[in-house]
Design an enzyme around this catalytic site. Structure first.
Site, PDB file in Angstrom:
ATOM      1  N   GLU A 159      -6.985  10.903   5.584  1.00 14.87           N
ATOM      2  CA  GLU A 159      -6.237  12.061   5.076  1.00 14.87           C
ATOM      3  C   GLU A 159      -7.079  13.304   4.823  1.00 14.87           C
ATOM      4  O   GLU A 159      -7.033  13.881   3.735  1.00 14.87           O
ATOM      5  CB  GLU A 159      -5.487  11.662   3.790  1.00 14.87           C
ATOM      6  N   GLU A 264       0.185   1.879   8.571  1.00 15.35           N
ATOM      7  CA  GLU A 264       0.765   1.618   7.242  1.00 15.35           C
ATOM      8  C   GLU A 264       2.286   1.717   7.324  1.00 15.35           C
ATOM      9  O   GLU A 264       2.931   2.366   6.501  1.00 15.35           O
ATOM     10  CB  GLU A 264       0.227   2.637   6.222  1.00 15.35           C
TER      11      GLU A 264
HETATM   12  C1  XIL Z   1      -1.204   3.158  -1.774  1.00 14.04           C
HETATM   13  C2  XIL Z   1      -1.012   1.740  -2.330  1.00 14.04           C
HETATM   14  O1  XIL Z   1      -0.028   1.075  -1.554  1.00 14.04           O
HETATM   15  C3  XIL Z   1      -0.598   1.797  -3.774  1.00 14.04           C
HETATM   16  O2  XIL Z   1      -0.575   0.481  -4.338  1.00 14.04           O
HETATM   17  C4  XIL Z   1      -1.553   2.676  -4.577  1.00 14.04           C
HETATM   18  O3  XIL Z   1      -1.085   2.811  -5.889  1.00 14.04           O
HETATM   19  C5  XIL Z   1      -1.687   4.041  -3.933  1.00 14.04           C
HETATM   20  O4  XIL Z   1      -2.093   3.898  -2.577  1.00 14.04           O
HETATM   21  N1  XIL Z   1      -1.907   6.261   2.188  1.00 14.04           N
HETATM   22  C6  XIL Z   1      -2.934   5.343   2.210  1.00 14.04           C
HETATM   23  C7  XIL Z   1      -2.819   4.115   1.383  1.00 14.04           C
HETATM   24  O5  XIL Z   1      -3.873   5.484   3.005  1.00 14.04           O
HETATM   25  O6  XIL Z   1      -4.056   3.683   0.905  1.00 14.04           O
HETATM   26  C8  XIL Z   1      -1.878   4.328   0.197  1.00 14.04           C
HETATM   27  O7  XIL Z   1      -1.726   3.077  -0.468  1.00 14.04           O
HETATM   28  C9  XIL Z   1      -0.556   4.886   0.686  1.00 14.04           C
HETATM   29  C10 XIL Z   1      -0.752   6.219   1.352  1.00 14.04           C
END
Ligand code: XIL
Length: 374
Positions: A159, A264
């Site tokens: 990001e 994701e």
């Molecule tokens: C999220 C997790 O799923 C949560 O449990 C945590 O509180 C916050 O992070 N982008 C990413 C992930 O790259 O690491 C994030 O994961 C969601 C957004």
């Protein structure tokens, strides 16, 4: 002794029957398992939380090992957990994570080396480029070395982009300058030349941000840094992004000679506050009935919509399977999903393939049906 005619007939009948049985068997294992259905296309992954890593519930462990052949740590490898204090690394849970993947013969992904969120607090206080360079080198070197030959791919930088494609004003950019990205990738590759290195972000289906990511990859390549792939997170909705936008994303990145992963994936069925898309985890909104329409169960009509959306998306993934390395769901089942608390706390979302009771949803069937004929 010469075989008689009837013996030969019997023999060939047995062979035909058993190859037929093999076919039926492989169809039925595929029917019961995502990883078998998509074998040879791309890895099917899931994100693991700490309870799953520690195998607290055997039913969950069975489901994970039966359905998935790749894992990503949902939280435990973020810098606030791996290096909570300067030079004090804590590898307790990440060792268990890697052992889990090895035990179940999975493709093991690492997430994430450089990210402005869930950043160790001491890292966010770094004020100058020399200290930032030192921190990045030390963190990446220590972590990549520790799992060299065990972790198969890393999200090196997560990001780094704004929605308009410019670089996010993170602590890394503010102290080190834009070359922190090249520095991170080169450091990782110098330690483990075989591990696959990814840039990971959300909303890359949006034209401006995607263009920013294309420039980011080109810049790494121009600077002689190794980058193997781009991960589009895929925190999506029922209507957005469009299939055309998703396809463009696959084509634009693979044209740069890198792999594409959907790292994701989850599809929210809930209303999105103020049209918010994406996954900027600092954004939060207030909960109310309108924003949480299915607190108990998801109506069948919505299950069908979700299933159709997953079916459309996986059809597209299959069309481009030669360009896609991995599709990872952000969690195993709906109750685990971070979307129950993001961007509004305390809602009930249904974004994954398995429900609260670990049962496959219509969305699961809709993905399997693309590979296994009834
Ligand atoms: C999220 C997790 O799923 C949560 O449990 C945590 O509180 C916050 O992070 N982008 C990413 C992930 O790259 O690491 C994030 O994961 C969601 C957004």
């Amino acid at each position: 002794m010469k075989p008689t005619k009837s013996f030969l007939f019997l023999f060939s009948a047995v062979i035909t029957l058993s190859s037929c049985n093999n076919k039926i068997n492989s169809q039925s294992t595929a029917k019961n398992s995502l990883k078998n259905a998509y074998k040879g296309d791309f890895y099917i992954g899931t994100a693991l939380d700490i309870n799953q890593i520690e195998e607290k519930d055997p039913k969950v462990t069975n489901l994970i090992s039966k359905q998935f052949n790749s894992i990503t740590p949902e939280n435990i490898m973020k810098s606030m957990f791996l290096q909570p204090e300067e030079n004090k690394f804590d590898f307790d849970v990440s060792d268990k994570y890697v052992a889990f993947g090895q035990k179940h013969k999975m493709f093991i992904h690492g997430h994430t080396l450089v990210w402005h969120s869930q950043l160790a607090p001491w890292m966010s206080k770094i004020k100058d480029s020399t200290s930032m360079a030192k921190m990045l080198t030390n963190h990446i070197t220590t972590v990549v070395k520790k799992y060299k030959g065990k972790i198969d791919s890393w999200d090196v930088v997560n990001e780094a982009l704004n929605e308009d494609g410019t670089l996010r004003k993170s602590v890394f950019l503010n102290t080190y300058g834009k070359n922190f990205i090249t520095h991170a990738f080169k450091t990782a590759a110098a330690i483990d030349s075989k591990v696959e290195l990814y840039y990971n972000d959300y909303n890359l289906c949006n034209a401006k941000k995607r263009q920013g990511a294309v420039e980011l990859v080109k810049n790494l390549q121009k600077n002689g840094a190794k980058i193997d792939g781009v991960g589009e997170q895929g925190h999506w909705h029922l209507e957005t992004p469009t299939l055309e936008e998703i396809e463009k994303t696959i084509l634009d990145f693979s044209a740069l000679g890198v792999k594409v992963s959907f790292s994701e994936l989850d599809i929210s069925v809930l209303p999105s506050p103020y049209g918010l898309q994406g996954a900027e985890i600092s954004q939060r909104f207030a909960n109310n009935e309108k924003m949480n329409p299915y607190p108990k169960t998801l109506p069948d009509s919505m299950q069908v919509k979700l299933a159709q959306r997953y079916n459309d998306i996986f059809k597209l993934f299959l069309k481009h399977k030669d360009k896609i390395s991995r599709v990872t769901f952000w969690g195993v089942n709906d109750t685990q999903s971070w979307l129950n608390d993001f961007p509004i706390k305390g809602r009930t979302d249904y974004p994954l393939l398995f429900d609260a009771n670990l049962q496959p949803k219509k969305a699961y069937e809709s993905i399997i049906s693309l590979k296994v004929k009834k």
